[in-house]
Design a protein around this motif. Structure first.
Motif, PDB file in Angstrom:
ATOM      1  N   VAL A  46       4.924 -13.274   2.920  1.00  0.00           N
ATOM      2  CA  VAL A  46       4.086 -13.580   4.085  1.00  0.00           C
ATOM      3  C   VAL A  46       2.711 -12.923   3.937  1.00  0.00           C
ATOM      4  CG1 VAL A  46       3.869 -13.478   6.609  1.00  0.00           C
ATOM      5  CG2 VAL A  46       6.110 -13.876   5.552  1.00  0.00           C
ATOM      6  N   TYR A  47       2.675 -11.644   3.568  1.00  0.00           N
ATOM      7  CA  TYR A  47       1.367 -11.033   3.327  1.00  0.00           C
ATOM      8  C   TYR A  47       1.445  -9.871   2.343  1.00  0.00           C
ATOM      9  CZ  TYR A  47       2.494  -7.707   7.220  1.00  0.00           C
ATOM     10  OH  TYR A  47       3.058  -6.777   8.063  1.00  0.00           O
ATOM     11  N   ARG A  48       0.261  -9.545   1.802  1.00  0.00           N
ATOM     12  CA  ARG A  48       0.128  -8.464   0.832  1.00  0.00           C
ATOM     13  C   ARG A  48      -0.986  -7.545   1.301  1.00  0.00           C
ATOM     14  NH1 ARG A  48      -3.065  -8.520  -4.387  1.00  0.00           N
ATOM     15  NH2 ARG A  48      -2.188  -6.865  -5.667  1.00  0.00           N
ATOM     16  N   ILE A  94     -12.152  -1.173  11.800  1.00  0.00           N
ATOM     17  CA  ILE A  94     -12.983  -2.376  11.641  1.00  0.00           C
ATOM     18  C   ILE A  94     -12.300  -3.327  10.677  1.00  0.00           C
ATOM     19  CG2 ILE A  94     -15.102  -3.269  10.607  1.00  0.00           C
ATOM     20  CD1 ILE A  94     -16.669  -1.151  11.981  1.00  0.00           C
ATOM     21  N   TYR A  95     -12.204  -4.597  11.074  1.00  0.00           N
ATOM     22  CA  TYR A  95     -11.719  -5.668  10.208  1.00  0.00           C
ATOM     23  C   TYR A  95     -12.894  -6.610   9.948  1.00  0.00           C
ATOM     24  CZ  TYR A  95      -6.579  -5.031  11.017  1.00  0.00           C
ATOM     25  OH  TYR A  95      -5.273  -4.583  11.067  1.00  0.00           O
ATOM     26  N   ALA A  96     -12.937  -7.205   8.761  1.00  0.00           N
ATOM     27  CA  ALA A  96     -13.910  -8.269   8.473  1.00  0.00           C
ATOM     28  C   ALA A  96     -13.212  -9.332   7.637  1.00  0.00           C
ATOM     29  CB  ALA A  96     -15.116  -7.702   7.731  1.00  0.00           C
ATOM     30  N   ASP A 155       2.005   2.887  14.361  1.00  0.00           N
ATOM     31  CA  ASP A 155       3.118   2.872  15.306  1.00  0.00           C
ATOM     32  C   ASP A 155       3.657   1.435  15.365  1.00  0.00           C
ATOM     33  OD1 ASP A 155       4.868   2.842  17.425  1.00  0.00           O
ATOM     34  OD2 ASP A 155       3.368   3.302  18.960  1.00  0.00           O
ATOM     35  N   TYR A 156       4.664   1.163  14.531  1.00  0.00           N
ATOM     36  CA  TYR A 156       5.301  -0.162  14.524  1.00  0.00           C
ATOM     37  C   TYR A 156       6.402  -0.253  15.573  1.00  0.00           C
ATOM     38  CZ  TYR A 156       2.989  -0.837   9.999  1.00  0.00           C
ATOM     39  OH  TYR A 156       2.056  -0.959   9.005  1.00  0.00           O
ATOM     40  N   GLU A 157       6.919   0.913  15.949  1.00  0.00           N
ATOM     41  CA  GLU A 157       8.070   0.990  16.859  1.00  0.00           C
ATOM     42  C   GLU A 157       7.790   0.304  18.206  1.00  0.00           C
ATOM     43  OE1 GLU A 157      10.796   2.144  15.548  1.00  0.00           O
ATOM     44  OE2 GLU A 157      11.946   1.756  17.381  1.00  0.00           O
TER      45      GLU A 157
END
Ligand code: PAN
Ligand code: ZN
Length: 188
Positions: A46-48, A94-96, A155-157
């Motif tokens: 699904v993703y890397r 920050i995401y781009a 924090d995935y929980e």
């Protein structure tokens, strides 16, 4: 500093780069359509994620990451990242986006959830205390780069327990943000 990025693909190269992949089988909890999931190959990539971490010992150093999400859907729900709050809630990011089409799903601590469209060149500031997840709504891979403090933590929980307040689904051939409450009302 011995780190390069291929801007066409988002591929990071360097000695300190670590890579991990997420397969469908590790993302069961995040998709709504469990019946459809059962029919799909859990080995589907699904993703890397690639992350470069500095070695300067600075506890609030900056990491540099790159994530590529494959195109695909589980039923009418697009492939997406697991999503997380930062363990240190005050840490922003920050995401781009560098290629593809999709959406950045953001959620505050009160479960208010919204979306920012992502397309090549869009830059997104993820403020403190916001959970974040990226969804690929396009026909090809979606890649974005990311930077935040190295001590932010994941924090995935909270996401595992409560999910996000809305899901990005295909309806009438286009992505629509559907509130979880209305899904619950529909018996999901
Ligand atoms: C990103 C994410 C990456 C994968 O580097 O960790 O895109 O998403 P999940 O961590 O939700 O699986 C980031 O936001 N770091 O903080
Ligand atoms: Zn993050």
């Amino acid at each position: 500093m011995g780190l390069t990025i291929d801007w066409a693909t988002g591929e990071l190269t360097g000695q300190l780069v670590r890579s991990r992949v997420k397969k469908l089988g590790e993302l069961r909890e995040v998709f709504a359509d469990q019946a459809r999931l059962e029919t799909m190959d859990p080995e589907t990539l699904v993703y890397r994620v690639q992350v470069w971490l500095p070695e300067d010992g600075n506890p609030t150093g900056l990491l540099w990451g790159s994530t590529t999400i494959a195109p695909g859907k589980v039923g009418d729900e697009y492939f997406m990242t697991f999503g997380h709050f930062h363990t240190l809630r005050e840490r922003p990011e920050i995401y781009a986006a560098i290629r593809g089409e999709g959406g950045l799903i953001l959620m505050d601590e009160n479960r208010r959830t919204w979306m920012e469209p992502m397309t090549a060149g869009s830059v997104h500031y993820i403020g403190a205390g916001l959970a974040h997840r990226v969804v690929n709504t396009g026909e090809g891979p979606l890649t974005f780069v990311a930077s935040c403090n190295t001590d932010a933590g994941h924090d995935y929980e909270s996401i595992l327990r409560h999910g996000f307040g809305a899901r990005l689904k295909e309806a009438g051939g286009r992505p629509v943000l559907v509130a979880e409450e209305s899904l619950a009302g529909a018996g999901h």
